[in-house]
Design a protein around this motif. Structure first.
Motif, short mmCIF file in Angstrom:
data_model
loop_
_atom_site.label_atom_id
_atom_site.label_comp_id
_atom_site.label_asym_id
_atom_site.label_seq_id
_atom_site.Cartn_x
_atom_site.Cartn_y
_atom_site.Cartn_z
N VAL A 141 0.90 -1.30 0.00
CA VAL A 141 -0.11 -0.12 0.07
C VAL A 141 0.96 1.14 0.06
O VAL A 141 1.98 1.26 0.93
N ILE A 142 0.68 2.18 -0.86
CA ILE A 142 1.42 3.42 -1.04
C ILE A 142 0.62 4.69 -1.23
O ILE A 142 -0.74 4.45 -1.47
N ASP A 143 1.24 5.49 -1.22
CA ASP A 143 0.42 6.88 -1.58
C ASP A 143 -0.30 6.89 -2.87
O ASP A 143 0.57 6.56 -3.71
N PRO A 144 -1.17 7.68 -3.34
CA PRO A 144 -1.63 7.64 -4.56
C PRO A 144 -0.56 8.38 -5.51
O PRO A 144 -0.06 9.22 -5.17
N ASP A 177 -5.58 7.58 -12.15
CA ASP A 177 -5.91 6.95 -10.45
C ASP A 177 -5.57 5.50 -10.10
O ASP A 177 -5.74 5.21 -9.29
N ARG A 178 -5.30 4.93 -11.37
CA ARG A 178 -5.20 3.42 -11.10
C ARG A 178 -4.57 2.75 -12.20
O ARG A 178 -4.20 3.43 -13.22
N MET A 198 -4.20 0.51 -6.97
CA MET A 198 -4.75 1.71 -6.44
C MET A 198 -4.44 1.95 -5.01
O MET A 198 -5.21 1.13 -4.24
N ASN A 199 -3.49 2.52 -4.66
CA ASN A 199 -2.96 2.46 -3.34
C ASN A 199 -2.56 1.05 -3.01
O ASN A 199 -2.60 0.89 -1.80
N GLY A 200 -2.00 0.28 -3.79
CA GLY A 200 -1.82 -1.27 -3.44
C GLY A 200 -2.23 -1.88 -4.54
O GLY A 200 -3.02 -1.73 -5.42
#
Length: 288
Positions: A141-144, A177-178, A198-200
């Motif tokens: 999981v990461i920042d966008p 965004d993804r 998307m955030n991971g």
């Protein structure tokens, strides 16, 4: 989301991903040709409402026993939903297929195998993404990040390498965004798994047969030339006010290509097709 879902209800990412899973099944069974499959998959990832998603799969054949089982799971303990049958059942179908896959895999961990029926029965909860495949690396999981920029694509490739240990994909579609990415299943190269980044990384469907076994190495993309092509794309398609909508890395007719999509505020679109090295193949000029 309201109990009374309709064709105008806004679609979630899970709805889009699960619709792509049905399109994958239709393609694998020969109901869709490659052009139809590609067009519908792209439309599904951009769909705004459940009605738009339903229109993409309403003419596909879905085994009757799966539809009946899915509807029972989706409506147990609640009032029947209005709206398209397939749009209402997509999430439950994905859960049923996922449960069958886990049983047939013969997972050595009894706790995971026993948990599958509980997922099917959880009708009151929003449909979750399918559980990771046994042995799947933990989610990162990461920042966008904006993955239609070179910086975002480079960051994605770095995270992908950490997650999977390589940079090989069957296909990768980069949105702002993804990222929608598919890759061969480790130890089962005849199957592929779809992930939404998307955030991971999260799996968005159970593994399906691979229609095209050719893989693509994201490390082969010339990012410096891609940066120049991204900057020039709006003018190349004659949409100077447009922006990058997506970057599609794929195999078309056995040839690898990178497609830069451009959309304008007035809903016009065009695309620039290049090699992974950045050489231009063709340009689709936007409609006037």
């Amino acid at each position: 989301m309201s109990e009374q879902a309709s064709s105008s209800t806004r679609a979630r990412d899970i709805d889009r991903a699960q619709t792509c899973g049905l399109l994958d099944a239709g393609y694998g069974e020969g109901q869709l040709d490659p052009t139809e499959y590609e067009s519908r998959t792209n439309a599904a990832m951009k769909a705004k409402t459940l009605g738009e998603l339903d229109a993409l799969v309403s003419d596909l054949q879905i085994p009757a026993h799966l539809v009946e089982t899915a509807l029972r799971s989706a409506t147990a303990g609640r009032r029947p939903r209005r709206g398209p049958v397939i749009a209402a059942a997509v999430a439950a179908i994905a859960i049923v297929i996922g449960a069958v896959f886990f049983v047939t895999r013969g997972d050595d961990e009894a706790g995971r195998t026993a948990a599958a029926p509980e997922v099917v029965a959880a009708a009151e909860e929003p449909a979750p993404l399918p559980a990771p495949i046994p042995g799947e690396p933990d989610a990162i999981v990461i920042d966008p990040i904006d993955t239609t920029t070179v910086e975002g694509i480079r960051a994605f490739i770095d995270r992908y390498r950490v997650k999977f240990g390589d940079t090989v994909v069957d296909r990768a579609i980069f949105y702002p965004d993804r990222v929608d990415v598919t890759r061969a299943v480790d130890g089962a190269p005849h199957l592929y798994q779809r992930y939404i980044f998307m955030n991971g990384f999260k799996p968005s469907m159970t593994p399906s047969p691979r229609a095209d076994p050719r893989s693509i190495d994201l490390a082969a993309i010339d990012l410096d030339r891609l940066a120049a092509n991204l900057a020039a794309a709006p003018d190349r398609v004659q949409l100077s006010t447009g922006g990058i909508s997506d970057v599609d890395v794929r195999s078309t007719g056995g040839e690898l290509e990178l497609v830069i999509g451009v959309d304008s505020p007035d809903k016009r679109s065009g695309s620039v097709h290049t090699t992974l090295g950045g050489d231009e193949i063709s340009v689709r000029i936007a409609d006037k």
